[in-house]
Design an enzyme around this catalytic site. Structure first.
Site, mmCIF file in Angstrom:
data_model
loop_
_atom_site.group_PDB
_atom_site.id
_atom_site.type_symbol
_atom_site.label_atom_id
_atom_site.label_comp_id
_atom_site.label_asym_id
_atom_site.label_seq_id
_atom_site.Cartn_x
_atom_site.Cartn_y
_atom_site.Cartn_z
ATOM 1 N N TYR A 188 0.820 -1.218 0.000
ATOM 2 C CA TYR A 188 0.000 0.000 0.000
ATOM 3 C C TYR A 188 0.852 1.266 0.000
ATOM 4 O O TYR A 188 0.372 2.348 -0.313
ATOM 5 C CB TYR A 188 -0.940 0.025 1.215
ATOM 6 C CG TYR A 188 -2.117 -0.919 1.092
ATOM 7 C CD1 TYR A 188 -2.019 -2.094 0.360
ATOM 8 C CD2 TYR A 188 -3.330 -0.640 1.712
ATOM 9 C CE1 TYR A 188 -3.084 -2.963 0.245
ATOM 10 C CE2 TYR A 188 -4.404 -1.507 1.591
ATOM 11 C CZ TYR A 188 -4.271 -2.662 0.863
ATOM 12 O OH TYR A 188 -5.339 -3.519 0.749
ATOM 13 N N LYS A 207 3.560 -15.585 1.983
ATOM 14 C CA LYS A 207 3.619 -16.338 0.720
ATOM 15 C C LYS A 207 5.096 -16.662 0.487
ATOM 16 O O LYS A 207 5.693 -16.302 -0.539
ATOM 17 C CB LYS A 207 2.994 -15.483 -0.399
ATOM 18 C CG LYS A 207 2.786 -16.195 -1.724
ATOM 19 C CD LYS A 207 1.694 -17.243 -1.709
ATOM 20 C CE LYS A 207 1.591 -17.926 -3.069
ATOM 21 N NZ LYS A 207 0.712 -19.106 -3.057
ATOM 22 N N ASP A 249 -2.795 -18.353 0.679
ATOM 23 C CA ASP A 249 -3.874 -19.004 -0.073
ATOM 24 C C ASP A 249 -4.514 -20.110 0.760
ATOM 25 O O ASP A 249 -5.734 -20.249 0.810
ATOM 26 C CB ASP A 249 -3.374 -19.521 -1.442
ATOM 27 C CG ASP A 249 -1.971 -20.105 -1.414
ATOM 28 O OD1 ASP A 249 -1.337 -20.110 -0.333
ATOM 29 O OD2 ASP A 249 -1.510 -20.566 -2.471
ATOM 30 N N ASP A 283 -5.952 -7.326 4.788
ATOM 31 C CA ASP A 283 -7.151 -6.680 4.253
ATOM 32 C C ASP A 283 -8.083 -7.736 3.666
ATOM 33 O O ASP A 283 -9.279 -7.803 3.979
ATOM 34 C CB ASP A 283 -6.721 -5.669 3.174
ATOM 35 C CG ASP A 283 -7.847 -4.770 2.713
ATOM 36 O OD1 ASP A 283 -8.980 -4.926 3.213
ATOM 37 O OD2 ASP A 283 -7.590 -3.916 1.855
ATOM 38 N N ASP A 299 -11.860 -9.523 5.403
ATOM 39 C CA ASP A 299 -13.188 -9.518 4.757
ATOM 40 C C ASP A 299 -13.720 -10.942 4.662
ATOM 41 O O ASP A 299 -14.909 -11.196 4.862
ATOM 42 C CB ASP A 299 -13.108 -8.909 3.347
ATOM 43 C CG ASP A 299 -13.301 -7.391 3.340
ATOM 44 O OD1 ASP A 299 -12.823 -6.733 4.283
ATOM 45 O OD2 ASP A 299 -13.937 -6.867 2.396
HETATM 46 MG MG MG Z 1 -10.988 -4.422 3.392
#
Ligand code: MG
Ligand code: NAI
Length: 363
Positions: free
Chosen positions: A139, A190, A223, A247, A251
């Site tokens: 980000y 990862k 994953d 992030d 969710d």
């Molecule tokens: Mg989010």
């Protein structure tokens, strides 16, 4: 204590109305003594001031003891000149206050088992915290951008960057938290494909070995973690991961609770010279433009974020528990916003849900 309220875009303003009412109740009935100030943020700032960020708002952001934030993001931003729109002010706040530690608790409420798309026996008893690194990674990494190549096609670049210090401090946050819980940290990366992943894994493991031998450390590829979160979410106590993975995974984990509208978060910076930590409390969800303006957003993620503020910044643990219990009691009593209701079933508006929570608050 100085609290700064930034309602922001879309449903942000709607759910923050609920937060303000609970805050008012705490001031009247629990003697909460805080200085609360509100500033327009996002499109509201643009309409009020012709700029997305005024000097005064930025000054208040820098000096607040805690920020209660709604959400950012709206289709209306296209009305703003591209140059003015370039800065994402939520990311800018996270960067300037160095809010590296993002805590996202995910807890299944028994009375909401029917709201989850997962089977009740999978969800029952889930109680985890996702610790997301929030001030680094892709980000913020440089270089970034989109360039046009000589042949007229384009090329886009983003960069994942982490330093030892950045990984170590978020690892410590996770280990400290695990000590107050079940004592288990699962670090997610990862490492099989990305150099930063192998580096992340080694760095977290080293902090665990040298400073937290009492905490159990495990590692998981991101994953697989996405799959495990829906296969058997009960296996997790504390998950620690980098910005983008955190992030996405949070969710995903939201469905354990039935809705993104249930997940609160706390973001904190390093300890300042006054002994406090800069902090921003916000629901995990965004501005939900698909339902904005209809008065049907779930205010509970925002109200539970206020509870996190009471616990972490204001040192009012009893009040935090009071708010959390009121939310739970309202749900047990059958209060449902649309995201939690059965398809086609009846549901409460944002303000009716807030009424139900306040009715369950007992001084
Ligand atoms: Mg989010
Ligand atoms: P979103 O979180 O806003 O919405 C995803 C889905 O969840 C939508 O169907 C929405 O209706 C539902 N939802 C979200 N919050 C809800 C609530 N309180 N009650 C009931 N339903 C709720 O994510 P989306 O749609 O990907 O992004 C929309 C905008 O929000 C974008 O501009 C995005 O950049 C921004 N965003 C901002 C965040 C923040 O302010 N921290 C975080 C995530 C997205």
């Amino acid at each position: 204590m100085q609290l700064l309220i930034l309602p922001g875009d879309g449903v942000g303003g709607e759910v923050m109305e609920g937060v303000k009412r609970v805050l008012q109740w705490l001031r009247e009935c629990r003697g909460l003594d805080v200085d609360v100030h509100e500033e327009p943020f996002g499109m509201a700032a643009w309409w009020a001031h012709g700029t997305l960020m005024t000097d005064e708002t930025w000054q208040r952001i820098q000096t607040a003891d805690a920020i209660l934030f709604g959400a950012i993001g709206s289709p209306e931003y296209v009305q703003i000149p591209a140059e003015q729109r370039r800065v994402d002010w939520l990311l800018e706040m996270r960067r300037s206050l160095d809010l590296y530690e993002n805590l996202r608790p995910v807890r299944a409420i028994d009375a909401l088992l029917d709201a989850s798309t997962l089977r009740p026996e999978v969800v029952l008893g889930v109680d985890m915290v996702i610790v997301r690194e929030l001030a680094g990674g892709v980000y913020f990494g440089q270089p970034r951008g989109v360039e046009t190549l000589p042949d007229g096609t384009r090329r886009a670049v983003n960069t994942i960057v982490y330093t030892t210090r950045e990984v170590e401090r978020i690892a410590r946050s996770a280990f400290e938290l695990a000590r107050t819980r079940q004592g288990r940290v699962c670090s997610v990366d990862k490492a099989n494909v990305l150099e930063f992943g192998a580096f992340w894994r080694e760095t977290v493991q080293a902090i665990g070995d040298s400073e937290y031998p009492d905490v159990e450390v495990s590692h998981m590829y991101v994953d697989n973690c996405a799959m495990q979160l829906v296969r058997d979410p009960r296996q997790f106590d504390v998950i620690v991961t980098e910005n983008l993975f955190g992030d996405i995974l949070s969710d995903c984990a939201a469905m354990v609770t039935g809705s993104l509208g249930m997940l609160p978060s706390a973001s904190r910076g390093p300890v300042r010279s006054d002994g406090l930590r800069a902090a921003l409390y916000e629901p995990v969800h965004g501005s939900a433009p698909d339902i904005a303006g209809q008065g049907i957003a779930n205010p509970l993620a925002a109200i539970l974020s206020l509870a996190m503020c009471l616990r972490y910044t204001l040192d009012r643990v009893n009040d935090a528990v009071l708010v959390e219990q009121a939310v739970e009691r309202a749900i047990v009593a059958g209060a449902r916003t649309r995201d939690l209701a059965q398809p086609g079933g009846t549901f409460l508006s944002t303000s009716e849900m807030t009424d139900r929570v306040i009715a369950e608050l007992h001084p």
